[in-house]
Structure formats: structure tokens, C-alpha cells
Write an enzyme that holds these catalytic residues in place. Structure first.
Site, PDB file in Angstrom:
ATOM      1  N   ARG A   5       9.124   1.871  -2.997  1.00 40.54           N
ATOM      2  CA  ARG A   5       8.855   0.520  -3.107  1.00 40.54           C
ATOM      3  C   ARG A   5      10.369  -0.317  -3.164  1.00 40.54           C
ATOM      4  O   ARG A   5      10.287  -1.406  -2.755  1.00 40.54           O
ATOM      5  CB  ARG A   5       8.027   0.302  -4.386  1.00 40.54           C
ATOM      6  CG  ARG A   5       7.577  -0.979  -4.562  1.00 40.54           C
ATOM      7  CD  ARG A   5       6.275  -0.990  -5.615  1.00 40.54           C
ATOM      8  NE  ARG A   5       5.353  -0.247  -5.262  1.00 40.54           N
ATOM      9  CZ  ARG A   5       5.089   0.909  -5.929  1.00 40.54           C
ATOM     10  NH1 ARG A   5       6.052   1.454  -6.706  1.00 40.54           N
ATOM     11  NH2 ARG A   5       4.193   1.663  -5.311  1.00 40.54           N
ATOM     12  N   ASP A  63       0.880  -1.054   0.120  1.00 46.67           N
ATOM     13  CA  ASP A  63       0.057  -0.163  -0.113  1.00 46.67           C
ATOM     14  C   ASP A  63       0.813   1.402  -0.084  1.00 46.67           C
ATOM     15  O   ASP A  63       1.864   1.266   0.922  1.00 46.67           O
ATOM     16  CB  ASP A  63      -0.768  -0.176   1.401  1.00 46.67           C
ATOM     17  CG  ASP A  63      -2.013   1.084   0.933  1.00 46.67           C
ATOM     18  OD1 ASP A  63      -2.719   0.936  -0.022  1.00 46.67           O
ATOM     19  OD2 ASP A  63      -1.890   1.925   1.876  1.00 46.67           O
TER      20      ASP A  63
HETATM   21  P1  ITT Z   1      -3.471  -2.085  -5.757  1.00 45.54           P
HETATM   22  O1  ITT Z   1      -4.231  -1.665  -4.500  1.00 45.54           O
HETATM   23  O2  ITT Z   1      -4.230  -2.871  -6.507  1.00 45.54           O
HETATM   24  O3  ITT Z   1      -2.196  -2.539  -5.323  1.00 45.54           O
HETATM   25  P2  ITT Z   1      -3.556   0.943  -6.282  1.00 45.54           P
HETATM   26  O4  ITT Z   1      -3.216   1.654  -7.452  1.00 45.54           O
HETATM   27  O5  ITT Z   1      -5.001   1.158  -5.639  1.00 45.54           O
HETATM   28  O6  ITT Z   1      -3.247  -0.698  -6.717  1.00 45.54           O
HETATM   29  P3  ITT Z   1      -2.744   1.914  -3.748  1.00 45.54           P
HETATM   30  O7  ITT Z   1      -3.898   1.405  -3.232  1.00 45.54           O
HETATM   31  O8  ITT Z   1      -1.597   1.580  -3.208  1.00 45.54           O
HETATM   32  O9  ITT Z   1      -2.568   1.132  -5.134  1.00 45.54           O
HETATM   33  O10 ITT Z   1      -2.534   3.164  -4.338  1.00 45.54           O
HETATM   34  C1  ITT Z   1      -1.269   3.779  -4.373  1.00 45.54           C
HETATM   35  C2  ITT Z   1      -1.510   4.917  -5.344  1.00 45.54           C
HETATM   36  O11 ITT Z   1      -0.428   6.058  -4.988  1.00 45.54           O
HETATM   37  C3  ITT Z   1      -1.239   4.585  -6.843  1.00 45.54           C
HETATM   38  O12 ITT Z   1      -2.431   4.256  -7.612  1.00 45.54           O
HETATM   39  C4  ITT Z   1      -0.416   5.820  -7.452  1.00 45.54           C
HETATM   40  O13 ITT Z   1      -1.437   6.739  -7.756  1.00 45.54           O
HETATM   41  C5  ITT Z   1       0.433   6.247  -6.180  1.00 45.54           C
HETATM   42  N1  ITT Z   1       1.539   5.624  -6.303  1.00 45.54           N
HETATM   43  C6  ITT Z   1       2.028   4.677  -5.625  1.00 45.54           C
HETATM   44  N2  ITT Z   1       3.237   4.302  -5.787  1.00 45.54           N
HETATM   45  C7  ITT Z   1       3.668   5.200  -6.864  1.00 45.54           C
HETATM   46  C8  ITT Z   1       4.956   5.320  -7.579  1.00 45.54           C
HETATM   47  O14 ITT Z   1       5.984   4.678  -7.497  1.00 45.54           O
HETATM   48  N3  ITT Z   1       4.855   6.246  -8.671  1.00 45.54           N
HETATM   49  C9  ITT Z   1       3.838   7.045  -8.866  1.00 45.54           C
HETATM   50  N4  ITT Z   1       2.642   7.047  -8.154  1.00 45.54           N
HETATM   51  C10 ITT Z   1       2.568   6.018  -7.087  1.00 45.54           C
END
Ligand code: ITT
Length: 194
Positions: free
Chosen positions: A177, A69
Site C-alpha cells: 500500500r 483493493d
Molecule cells: P474495503 O474493501 O472496505 O477497503 P476490505 O478489508 O474488504 O476493505 P479488500 O477487499 O481489499 O479490503 O481485502 C483485502 C484483505 O486482504 C484485507 O481484509 C486483509 O485480510 C488482506 N490485506 C490487505 N492488505 C493487508 C495488509 O497490509 N496487511 C494484512 N492484510 C492485508
């Protein structure tokens, strides 16, 4: 290494994790388990949501599950969008436009931000292990770069490049990450013989 299910439907995260563990390791994702559907992310912390996702997938599949997350914490917005980064607006382009609009008129020195990543590994019997990584930077004024995903085109590193201007390997070397995953590797080795 035994197979691992990465509890994500975000292709960008899957590509990054596969790059980090190498080609020899088979990583399944939620795309391989369509019957699981959407896992509600109802916690108000990164750790809480990563545990919800990892635990749900480990329990449903009977396999080791890893969940991420992550989100963007912007100081001038009191930490928003934070755990709501994925739900801040419907698409990456709209999320970027909304964030730039909210920061309109905010000076460069006050545009500090960080990406945060909580990784949770859950065993088939429900034992959990967490690691956390962060990446410090600031929010730029316009998108730049074609790599990565999400908010990468507006997230500027101290050297001025955005995360979207880096290759996968460069991003993994310094990203939230990448840091969280490198801390998780010994945990995976100890438990799965990775
Ligand atoms: P999952 O829950 O299925 O893993 P998600 O996209 O919904 O996918 P999250 O709930 O963890 O993931 O939300 C994280 C959001 O934060 C993601 O959709 C991006 O908008 C942002 N984010 C996270 N890591 C990022 C990265 O390395 N680069 C750019 N944006 C990122």
C-alpha cells in the site's frame, strides 16, 4: 488539497493512508457515508475491484474517490486467497488459522507470498488512474507481532520480522500500500493540488 473520500470500511487501511498523507489532509471514508452501504466486489482482479469501489463512491458523492483493493497471493496455493483475501474466512484470526492449516507440511522455501495493492483514483466525472504496489515475503508458522491488521502477523519479510512487528512508519516504507500510494501522490498533486 481538496478533500478526498477513501472508499474503504477497513479501519486498518484508513489509519495507514492517513499516516501516509499526513495530518493536514482530511480524508473521509465509507463510515462518513453510511447511506452508500456495501459496494459489491464482483471483479476477479485487484484493479477491477478497486475501480468498482472508487467509481461507485465518486459517482454517489460527486467527490474525488480513492479505493484500494488488496490481498495476499500465496504461491503454494496457486495464488489464493488473492482477490478473495477478505472473504477467505469470517475474521482475521480465522483467516490466519485457515491459511496456516492449508500450508501445513509445506517447506519454508515453498511458503513464498506477496501482498498486492491496486489503488484507483476516480474523479467526480469518472476519469480513473491506477497505481499498483507489491510486497514480497513468505508465510510463517505462527502469528507474531501486535501492529498492523489482517494477515500481517504471519507475513514474514526477508529479514524474518513479520509485518505486525513493524511500526506504522516502518510498514508504510516497504508495504504494497505504501508503494502504491507513493506512486499515486504525483497523480493526486496533478489533479487535486495535493
Ligand atoms: P474495503 O474493501 O472496505 O477497503 P476490505 O478489508 O474488504 O476493505 P479488500 O477487499 O481489499 O479490503 O481485502 C483485502 C484483505 O486482504 C484485507 O481484509 C486483509 O485480510 C488482506 N490485506 C490487505 N492488505 C493487508 C495488509 O497490509 N496487511 C494484512 N492484510 C492485508
Amino acid at each position: 488539497m481538496k478533500d478526498l473520500v477513501f472508499a474503504t470500511s477497513n479501519k486498518g487501511k484508513l489509519v495507514e493512508l492517513q499516516g501516509l498523507v499526513g495530518e493536514g489532509v482530511k480524508i473521509a471514508s465509507l463510515a462518513d457515508y453510511p447511506q452508500l452501504g456495501e459496494i459489491p466486489e464482483t471483479a476477479d482482479t485487484f484493479e477491477g475491484n478497486s475501480e468498482l469501489k472508487a467509481r461507485a463512491v465518486a459517482m454517489a458523492t460527486g467527490r474525488w474517490a480513492l479505493a484500494d483493493d488488496s490481498g495476499l497471493v500465496v504461491d503454494a496455493l496457486s495464488g489464493r486467497p488473492g482477490v478473495y483475501s477478505a472473504r477467505y474466512a469470517p475474521t482475521d484470526a480465522e483467516r490466519i488459522a485457515k491459511l496456516l492449516a492449508e500450508l501445513g507440511g509445506v517447506d519454508d522455501v515453498k511458503r513464498t507470498a506477496r501482498f498486492v495493492c491496486s489503488l484507483c483514483l476516480c474523479s467526480p466525472t469518472g476519469e480513473v488512474v491506477f497505481t499498483r504496489g507489491t510486497c514480497e515475503g513468505r508465510i510463517g508458522h505462527a502469528p507474531r507481532g501486535a501492529h498492523g491488521f489482517g494477515y500481517d502477523p504471519i507475513f514474514e519479510l526477508p529479514d524474518g520480522h513479520t509485518l505486525a512487528e513493524l511500526t506504522h512508519d516502518q510498514k508504510s516504507g516497504l508495504s504494497h500500500r505504501g508503494h502504491a500510494f507513493r506512486l499515486m501522490v504525483p497523480e493526486l498533486k496533478a489533479r487535486l493540488g495535493a
